[in-house]
Design an enzyme around this catalytic site. Structure first.
Site, PDB file in Angstrom:
ATOM      1  CE  LYS A  55      15.006  27.579  54.651  1.00 52.60           C
ATOM      2  NZ  LYS A  55      14.560  26.237  54.229  1.00 52.60           N
ATOM      3  N   GLY A  67      26.786  15.041  56.553  1.00 54.16           N
ATOM      4  CA  GLY A  67      25.837  15.686  57.460  1.00 54.16           C
ATOM      5  C   GLY A  67      24.981  14.638  58.123  1.00 54.16           C
ATOM      6  N   GLY A 100      22.574  15.453  60.651  1.00 55.03           N
ATOM      7  CA  GLY A 100      21.552  16.131  61.449  1.00 55.03           C
ATOM      8  C   GLY A 100      20.213  15.489  61.136  1.00 55.03           C
ATOM      9  CG  ASN A 101      15.413  16.369  60.636  1.00 54.21           C
ATOM     10  OD1 ASN A 101      15.126  16.228  59.449  1.00 54.21           O
ATOM     11  ND2 ASN A 101      14.554  16.100  61.595  1.00 54.21           N
ATOM     12  N   GLY A 155      20.228  14.234  57.147  1.00 49.46           N
ATOM     13  CA  GLY A 155      21.206  13.195  56.824  1.00 49.46           C
ATOM     14  C   GLY A 155      20.991  11.923  57.625  1.00 49.46           C
TER      15      GLY A 155
HETATM   16  P1  NAD Z   1      20.770  19.983  61.159  1.00 53.52           P
HETATM   17  O1  NAD Z   1      21.221  21.182  61.879  1.00 53.52           O
HETATM   18  O2  NAD Z   1      19.886  19.008  61.855  1.00 53.52           O
HETATM   19  O3  NAD Z   1      22.055  19.143  60.649  1.00 53.52           O
HETATM   20  C1  NAD Z   1      23.120  19.679  59.944  1.00 53.52           C
HETATM   21  C2  NAD Z   1      24.219  18.644  59.948  1.00 53.52           C
HETATM   22  O4  NAD Z   1      25.276  19.092  59.105  1.00 53.52           O
HETATM   23  C3  NAD Z   1      24.866  18.369  61.305  1.00 53.52           C
HETATM   24  O5  NAD Z   1      25.100  16.983  61.420  1.00 53.52           O
HETATM   25  C4  NAD Z   1      26.209  19.079  61.219  1.00 53.52           C
HETATM   26  O6  NAD Z   1      27.199  18.470  62.020  1.00 53.52           O
HETATM   27  C5  NAD Z   1      26.496  18.858  59.758  1.00 53.52           C
HETATM   28  N1  NAD Z   1      27.511  19.748  59.217  1.00 53.52           N
HETATM   29  C6  NAD Z   1      27.628  21.080  59.335  1.00 53.52           C
HETATM   30  N2  NAD Z   1      28.723  21.507  58.690  1.00 53.52           N
HETATM   31  C7  NAD Z   1      29.296  20.405  58.156  1.00 53.52           C
HETATM   32  C8  NAD Z   1      30.438  20.178  57.384  1.00 53.52           C
HETATM   33  N3  NAD Z   1      31.230  21.194  57.026  1.00 53.52           N
HETATM   34  N4  NAD Z   1      30.732  18.912  57.008  1.00 53.52           N
HETATM   35  C9  NAD Z   1      29.924  17.891  57.354  1.00 53.52           C
HETATM   36  N5  NAD Z   1      28.822  18.046  58.073  1.00 53.52           N
HETATM   37  C10 NAD Z   1      28.530  19.295  58.474  1.00 53.52           C
HETATM   38  O7  NAD Z   1      20.106  20.482  59.800  1.00 53.52           O
HETATM   39  P2  NAD Z   1      19.098  19.705  58.854  1.00 53.52           P
HETATM   40  O8  NAD Z   1      17.715  20.068  59.234  1.00 53.52           O
HETATM   41  O9  NAD Z   1      19.496  18.277  58.795  1.00 53.52           O
HETATM   42  O10 NAD Z   1      19.372  20.422  57.451  1.00 53.52           O
HETATM   43  C11 NAD Z   1      20.457  20.046  56.617  1.00 53.52           C
HETATM   44  C12 NAD Z   1      20.233  20.609  55.232  1.00 53.52           C
HETATM   45  O11 NAD Z   1      19.003  20.122  54.711  1.00 53.52           O
HETATM   46  C13 NAD Z   1      20.143  22.129  55.146  1.00 53.52           C
HETATM   47  O12 NAD Z   1      20.669  22.542  53.902  1.00 53.52           O
HETATM   48  C14 NAD Z   1      18.640  22.374  55.178  1.00 53.52           C
HETATM   49  O13 NAD Z   1      18.303  23.620  54.589  1.00 53.52           O
HETATM   50  C15 NAD Z   1      18.176  21.212  54.343  1.00 53.52           C
HETATM   51  N6  NAD Z   1      16.783  20.850  54.531  1.00 53.52           N
HETATM   52  C16 NAD Z   1      16.264  20.586  55.758  1.00 53.52           C
HETATM   53  C17 NAD Z   1      14.950  20.171  55.875  1.00 53.52           C
HETATM   54  C18 NAD Z   1      14.357  19.761  57.191  1.00 53.52           C
HETATM   55  O14 NAD Z   1      13.204  19.298  57.192  1.00 53.52           O
HETATM   56  N7  NAD Z   1      15.075  19.825  58.292  1.00 53.52           N
HETATM   57  C19 NAD Z   1      14.139  20.076  54.734  1.00 53.52           C
HETATM   58  C20 NAD Z   1      14.696  20.359  53.483  1.00 53.52           C
HETATM   59  C21 NAD Z   1      16.016  20.736  53.401  1.00 53.52           C
END
Ligand code: NAD
Length: 418
Positions: A104, A216, A218-219, A221
């Site tokens: 990571k 959440g 983002g990508n 959620g």
């Molecule tokens: P991202 O940056 O696209 O989205 C993060 C989201 O979380 C945003 O909508 C942000 O507004 C929200 N957020 C942040 N703080 C918050 C809070 N206090 N309350 C509510 N919402 C909040 O990131 P992502 O890629 O969606 O990743 C999210 C999680 O999933 C992380 O833990 C990441 O490690 C994990 N993850 C991501 C992937 C991937 O392919 N992108 C794969 C496995 C795990």
């Protein structure tokens, strides 16, 4: 230390090591980070000033294959967090049976404070820092929080300039034009929706009667919510860092998705009411899906959880202490190492396509992802049933860790470690 993700990751390992009766030497070896790259990267800002950013790449264990794991740009990134995330990647790749170890990366930065050209210079500077430690058969980074395909494209370009050859398999989550895989963007959310389907079948419930709240958007959620909605589940709430969007009759997620993409907020969305951001966690729903950041459910707020079950789409969203409380209440937690593995699985498919120079259609990617996720769920579930015969307090996380740790220990032994 309170809610230190590295402590959580270590605790989870110690917990399963006890159940598996691993000897101390093996446990110490598994707790060890094999390599940690640390540095400060200097980036020239648009105003000519130089700004420094702390950055790391953690490589936890490579017994099963090259390190694999995302790169996170966030102002809250710490070295402990990066190490914990690399450890979770080791277990995640093992749970879904793909030939990788865990890695990571992270940079302490709020990318929203940078212009696009500054962000590009930061991304390139980060690759310069870690270039000698990565490679398509060494360590293969990918996107994570606040990094995306565009950033992977810049990083690939920088890496290829440094090594003087084309090597698309060094990074995954790339733009399609540079060897990205169809289906990668939505893969984590889609994989989670397959796990949800398998779980709901075990619960013997109908999808339309299963209410879900997603923290959440983002990508991870947003795509999870989109697929679950398409499959007929009732998504009553989604949230971002500012608000929870709530409708007890169910939200139209396609519309919420488009609205959020266009406006960068749920404010003003006509199909639901706004609640504070943290309200999403305490809703009375069948399944709570933390999909934002780690430690979302912790010992301070665990008493407010009203969900029947939890599907962890973020990495490490439930702390070990909170998990103890929830487990005592018979709340099942589908662990991150299984639930959000869809992203790394399609990253694996991307890498395979890069190595073969032969590219697949989206339907093929989806079908292969489903097969792998369904198989992983079935293995974890049967291990859970096996462990539950020994102890009523067994968890799905222990089951997933049990399989993963045994696999990694098996690979270490096969390499001649004893
Ligand atoms: P991202 O940056 O696209 O989205 C993060 C989201 O979380 C945003 O909508 C942000 O507004 C929200 N957020 C942040 N703080 C918050 C809070 N206090 N309350 C509510 N919402 C909040 O990131 P992502 O890629 O969606 O990743 C999210 C999680 O999933 C992380 O833990 C990441 O490690 C994990 N993850 C991501 C992937 C991937 O392919 N992108 C794969 C496995 C795990």
């Amino acid at each position: 230390m309170k809610n230190n993700p590295l402590e959580s990751a270590k605790q989870q390992l110690l917990d399963i090591a006890k159940i598996l009766e691993l000897d101390k030497k093996t446990v110490d070896r598994l707790l060890k980070i094999e390599n940690l790259v640390s540095g400060e990267i200097s980036v020239k800002l648009d105003n000519g000033r130089i700004q420094k950013f702390k950055a790391w790449r953690s490589q936890h264990n490579s017994a099963c294959g090259p390190y694999k794991g995302g790169i996170r740009f966030h102002e809250g990134v710490t070295v402990e967090e990066v190490q914990a995330l690399s450890m979770w990647m080791t277990w995640k790749t093992a749970v879904v049976g793909i030939p990788y170890g865990g890695g990571k990366g992270g940079v302490v930065v709020n990318p929203k404070n940078l212009s696009k050209s500054e962000l590009q210079r930061l991304s390139r500077a980060y690759i310069k820092l870690i270039a000698e430690h990565i490679g398509s058969d060494k360590d293969i980074p990918a996107p994570d929080v606040n990094t995306n395909a565009e950033i992977m494209g810049w990083m690939l370009d920088e890496y290829e300039k440094i090594v003087g050859r084309k090597e698309p398999g060094v990074l995954t989550g790339k733009p399609l034009e540079l060897g990205g895989s169809k289906g990668r963007t939505e893969a984590t959310g889609l994989g989670g929706s397959y796990v949800l389907d398998s779980f709901v079948k075990k619960l013997k419930k109908q999808k339309k009667n299963v209410s879900i709240a997603v923290q959440g958007f983002g990508n991870v959620g947003s795509y999870f919510a989109k697929f679950a909605y398409k499959n007929g589940y009732k998504i009553v709430a989604v949230s971002d860092s500012k608000n929870t969007l709530y409708n007890e009759k169910g939200l139209n997620i396609d519309k919420a998705f488009d609205y959020k993409a266009a406006n960068d907020t749920f404010k003003g969305f006509p199909g639901g009411k706004l609640l504070p951001a943290e309200a999403v966690l305490s809703l009375n729903v069948d399944i709570l899906v933390p999909a934002a950041l780690e430690n979302a459910v912790n010992e301070e707020n665990v008493s407010k959880i009203n969900a029947r079950h939890i599907l962890e789409m973020a990495n490490g969203p439930v702390t070990p202490r909170a998990e103890e409380v929830l487990t005592a209440k018979k709340i099942l937690i589908l662990p991150d190492v299984l639930a959000n593995a869809g992203g790394v699985v399609v990253s694996y498919f991307e890498w395979v396509q890069n190595l073969q120079n032969y590219y697949w259609e989206k339907e093929e990617v989806y079908a292969k992802l489903k097969k792998l996720m369904d198989k992983a769920f079935a293995s974890v579930w049967s291990e859970f049933e096996r462990l539950s015969k020994v102890s009523k307090k067994s968890t799905l996380r222990q089951a997933a860790y049990s399989l993963a740790v045994q696999k990694v220990v098996g690979a270490m032994k096969a390499r001649g470690e004893n």
